[in-house]
Design an enzyme around this catalytic site. Sequence first.
Site, PDB file in Angstrom:
ATOM      1  N   ARG A 137      57.992  -5.056  45.577  1.00 29.85           N
ATOM      2  CA  ARG A 137      59.394  -5.487  45.536  1.00 29.85           C
ATOM      3  C   ARG A 137      60.319  -4.294  45.363  1.00 29.85           C
ATOM      4  O   ARG A 137      61.351  -4.194  45.984  1.00 29.85           O
ATOM      5  CB  ARG A 137      59.625  -6.376  44.313  1.00 29.85           C
ATOM      6  CG  ARG A 137      58.933  -7.673  44.398  1.00 29.85           C
ATOM      7  CD  ARG A 137      59.586  -8.680  43.464  1.00 29.85           C
ATOM      8  NE  ARG A 137      58.994  -9.955  43.747  1.00 29.85           N
ATOM      9  CZ  ARG A 137      58.196 -10.604  42.922  1.00 29.85           C
ATOM     10  NH1 ARG A 137      57.943 -10.124  41.734  1.00 29.85           N
ATOM     11  NH2 ARG A 137      57.665 -11.747  43.287  1.00 29.85           N
ATOM     12  N   GLU A 149      36.151  -4.493  23.148  1.00 32.31           N
ATOM     13  CA  GLU A 149      37.161  -3.487  23.490  1.00 32.31           C
ATOM     14  C   GLU A 149      37.894  -3.051  22.233  1.00 32.31           C
ATOM     15  O   GLU A 149      38.169  -3.878  21.361  1.00 32.31           O
ATOM     16  CB  GLU A 149      38.193  -4.080  24.450  1.00 32.31           C
ATOM     17  CG  GLU A 149      37.622  -4.509  25.767  1.00 32.31           C
ATOM     18  CD  GLU A 149      38.730  -4.993  26.682  1.00 32.31           C
ATOM     19  OE1 GLU A 149      39.323  -4.146  27.354  1.00 32.31           O
ATOM     20  OE2 GLU A 149      39.014  -6.196  26.702  1.00 32.31           O
ATOM     21  N   LYS A 207      39.346  -8.219  22.044  1.00 34.11           N
ATOM     22  CA  LYS A 207      40.169  -7.015  22.017  1.00 34.11           C
ATOM     23  C   LYS A 207      40.340  -6.574  20.565  1.00 34.11           C
ATOM     24  O   LYS A 207      40.208  -7.380  19.653  1.00 34.11           O
ATOM     25  CB  LYS A 207      41.538  -7.296  22.630  1.00 34.11           C
ATOM     26  CG  LYS A 207      41.448  -7.575  24.132  1.00 34.11           C
ATOM     27  CD  LYS A 207      42.767  -7.338  24.828  1.00 34.11           C
ATOM     28  CE  LYS A 207      42.662  -7.647  26.318  1.00 34.11           C
ATOM     29  NZ  LYS A 207      41.907  -6.655  27.090  1.00 34.11           N
ATOM     30  N   ASP A 256      40.306 -14.341  30.944  1.00 36.78           N
ATOM     31  CA  ASP A 256      40.394 -12.933  31.335  1.00 36.78           C
ATOM     32  C   ASP A 256      39.016 -12.276  31.444  1.00 36.78           C
ATOM     33  O   ASP A 256      38.798 -11.432  32.308  1.00 36.78           O
ATOM     34  CB  ASP A 256      41.238 -12.178  30.283  1.00 36.78           C
ATOM     35  CG  ASP A 256      41.551 -10.745  30.688  1.00 36.78           C
ATOM     36  OD1 ASP A 256      41.924 -10.538  31.857  1.00 36.78           O
ATOM     37  OD2 ASP A 256      41.420  -9.841  29.838  1.00 36.78           O
ATOM     38  N   LYS A 298      40.562 -10.706  40.355  1.00 35.66           N
ATOM     39  CA  LYS A 298      40.418 -11.734  39.337  1.00 35.66           C
ATOM     40  C   LYS A 298      41.625 -11.689  38.405  1.00 35.66           C
ATOM     41  O   LYS A 298      42.239 -10.628  38.314  1.00 35.66           O
ATOM     42  CB  LYS A 298      39.097 -11.566  38.571  1.00 35.66           C
ATOM     43  CG  LYS A 298      39.020 -10.221  37.833  1.00 35.66           C
ATOM     44  CD  LYS A 298      38.780 -10.256  36.369  1.00 35.66           C
ATOM     45  CE  LYS A 298      39.801 -10.829  35.498  1.00 35.66           C
ATOM     46  NZ  LYS A 298      40.265  -9.963  34.386  1.00 35.66           N
ATOM     47  N   HIS A 331      33.917 -11.592  34.274  1.00 35.71           N
ATOM     48  CA  HIS A 331      33.022 -10.475  33.960  1.00 35.71           C
ATOM     49  C   HIS A 331      31.760 -10.921  33.218  1.00 35.71           C
ATOM     50  O   HIS A 331      30.652 -10.521  33.543  1.00 35.71           O
ATOM     51  CB  HIS A 331      33.731  -9.433  33.090  1.00 35.71           C
ATOM     52  CG  HIS A 331      35.001  -8.890  33.687  1.00 35.71           C
ATOM     53  ND1 HIS A 331      35.169  -8.726  35.033  1.00 35.71           N
ATOM     54  CD2 HIS A 331      36.151  -8.473  33.106  1.00 35.71           C
ATOM     55  CE1 HIS A 331      36.386  -8.221  35.256  1.00 35.71           C
ATOM     56  NE2 HIS A 331      36.994  -8.061  34.102  1.00 35.71           N
ATOM     57  N   HIS A 340      35.634  -6.264  38.965  1.00 39.71           N
ATOM     58  CA  HIS A 340      35.252  -4.843  38.943  1.00 39.71           C
ATOM     59  C   HIS A 340      33.987  -4.574  38.138  1.00 39.71           C
ATOM     60  O   HIS A 340      33.367  -3.531  38.293  1.00 39.71           O
ATOM     61  CB  HIS A 340      36.424  -3.953  38.500  1.00 39.71           C
ATOM     62  CG  HIS A 340      36.664  -3.937  37.020  1.00 39.71           C
ATOM     63  ND1 HIS A 340      37.361  -4.922  36.376  1.00 39.71           N
ATOM     64  CD2 HIS A 340      36.306  -3.058  36.058  1.00 39.71           C
ATOM     65  CE1 HIS A 340      37.418  -4.638  35.083  1.00 39.71           C
ATOM     66  NE2 HIS A 340      36.787  -3.506  34.864  1.00 39.71           N
ATOM     67  N   LYS A 388      30.322  -1.596  38.427  1.00 40.42           N
ATOM     68  CA  LYS A 388      29.863  -0.652  37.398  1.00 40.42           C
ATOM     69  C   LYS A 388      28.394  -0.310  37.652  1.00 40.42           C
ATOM     70  O   LYS A 388      27.585  -1.198  37.924  1.00 40.42           O
ATOM     71  CB  LYS A 388      30.014  -1.270  36.001  1.00 40.42           C
ATOM     72  CG  LYS A 388      31.469  -1.377  35.563  1.00 40.42           C
ATOM     73  CD  LYS A 388      31.570  -1.873  34.137  1.00 40.42           C
ATOM     74  CE  LYS A 388      32.990  -2.214  33.756  1.00 40.42           C
ATOM     75  NZ  LYS A 388      33.819  -1.075  33.386  1.00 40.42           N
TER      76      LYS A 388
HETATM   77  C1  BG6 Z   1      40.080  -6.559  33.016  1.00 36.73           C
HETATM   78  C2  BG6 Z   1      40.797  -7.383  31.994  1.00 36.73           C
HETATM   79  O1  BG6 Z   1      39.598  -7.371  34.054  1.00 36.73           O
HETATM   80  O2  BG6 Z   1      38.995  -5.889  32.392  1.00 36.73           O
HETATM   81  C3  BG6 Z   1      41.261  -6.528  30.843  1.00 36.73           C
HETATM   82  O3  BG6 Z   1      41.904  -8.016  32.605  1.00 36.73           O
HETATM   83  C4  BG6 Z   1      40.123  -5.743  30.259  1.00 36.73           C
HETATM   84  O4  BG6 Z   1      41.880  -7.312  29.841  1.00 36.73           O
HETATM   85  C5  BG6 Z   1      39.367  -5.006  31.358  1.00 36.73           C
HETATM   86  O5  BG6 Z   1      40.648  -4.821  29.337  1.00 36.73           O
HETATM   87  C6  BG6 Z   1      38.106  -4.367  30.832  1.00 36.73           C
HETATM   88  O6  BG6 Z   1      37.562  -3.557  31.818  1.00 36.73           O
HETATM   89  P1  BG6 Z   1      36.681  -2.298  31.446  1.00 36.73           P
HETATM   90  O7  BG6 Z   1      36.228  -1.769  32.763  1.00 36.73           O
HETATM   91  O8  BG6 Z   1      37.557  -1.361  30.699  1.00 36.73           O
HETATM   92  O9  BG6 Z   1      35.564  -2.822  30.599  1.00 36.73           O
END
Ligand code: BG6
Length: 505
Positions: free
Chosen positions: A58, A233, A357, A252, A165, A257, A195, A199
């Site tokens: 945007r 995290e 978190k 999330d 995602k 994941h 993602h 890994k």
């Molecule tokens: C993301 C989440 O998909 O993955 C985040 O939206 C999270 O909230 C992150 O922090 C964690 O990814 P990684 O690769 O740092 O473990």
Amino acid sequence: MNEVWTIAGQRPTTPCTIVIFGASGDLAARKLVPALYNLEHCGRELLASQMAILGFARREMSVEAFRAKAREGVARYSRLQLEEGCWDRFAQKLNYLSGLDSPEGFANLRKRLEEIEKERGLPPNRIYYLSIPPGAIREMVEKLDNAGLVARADAPYFTRLVVEKPIGSDLHSALQITLAIQKHFHESQIFRIDHYLGKETVQNLMVLRFANSIFENFWDNRSVDHVQITVAEEEGLGTRAMYYDEIGALRDMVQNHMLQVLTLTAMEPPVSLLADAVRDAKVNVLRCLRPIAREAVRSSVVRGQYADGMLGGEHVPGYLQEAGVSENSRTETFAALKVYVDNWRWAGVPFFLRTGKRLARRSSAVFVKFKRVPEILFNRYQALPPDVMTIRIQPDEGFSIDVLAKRPGLDLSIQKVRMDLHYSTEFSGPLADAYERLLLDVITGDHTLFQDDAFVHRSWEFVQPILDEWQRDASIPLEAYPAGSWGPKAADDLIRAEGRAWLGA
Ligand code: BG6
């Protein structure tokens, strides 16, 4: 010198243009642009020389300003250093177009794409990377198609769509998104990114299980007592309140994941290494997940929210004090679950999942805890701990097996010893970021590490009753936990009720 067996070599990349929707956002700056830069980095040069990257968003911004912003992101987040020569080559691939939300935005996009292709001698191979909120996906794919920007799957040049995602915010919206996407794109053109699948250590789960004969022999309910998957995290919310406060940990992290890691840990050997076969094997695990019934949500799931606390010697604010979070927010930043995979292999084996978190340490791992040996021989005299296999996803990537051994000496004493592999010492060079691998796979058209629609729907089906019950019954506690801890006490109680304890603290 260790021998290496290459099962699939690096595929050549096809010249194309990647259009990043939402290019002025966080993901593009932190992950996508640095990953593309790393692919281009000197000595690697994995991107075709004519290839172009077009930021589309945007915000009004000149191409120069976009390049400067990209450079800043690379300097800050890239795993490989910013080197002037590589940067110059990379920078001339970067272009920017604003007006994603304007009425003529997509006609302009088409015009700009055609100009870039002409200038750079590029075939009209196009990748649309939607780095935008899930609510905007439907509109984007429709507009792309209306602007004549989606070639058919059997056309001589490819059009690919990449979606991030979370796909949707519940089962209903995920189904709607799938319908909308599939109306305009053939399944073979769609790449749904999670993602975690990029890994190294997550990819290694399959190699570990199926390239070795020893593990598969004890990978079932005869030998395994239970499995734990932790994704912890240290980071808090950062600047993502707008996204996260609507989403929470279950959507999330768990829906995607964690369930990906669970399926790779629990799946049957796929019939081949082809993408469909691997994806089917994973979806079969989801089919066997025991649904968590409404009445069982309280006893099988714990949700929590971080309060302020001490982390790394510093006082950090609680979730409710984070900028942008609504003052009465009931969003969970922690979730722990007890789940069962009701199939022949795993019947009776609990899987405990935990993510949060602002936990004590960044640490993601799969723990496979084995059964105790019978109470005869050594175990008759002392209660000996069972063996544990730990697959460390991050940091300190690697895996270890804790077993018992006789401590040398004239007495008979038994001690726990660890067989431990660290990627950092075993393999040379830093690990590629997950996005590097995944972007390369999109460019080469390999779906193996992407989710199919079945995975997305089945995973939402699994978490939906939990979301519904949390929504329906406000008396289900949202447990506060101090930042810097391992989560709420209720999560310890959840696993203790099954006679087990969390590992890895
Ligand atoms: C993301 C989440 O998909 O993955 C985040 O939206 C999270 O909230 C992150 O922090 C964690 O990814 P990684 O690769 O740092 O473990």
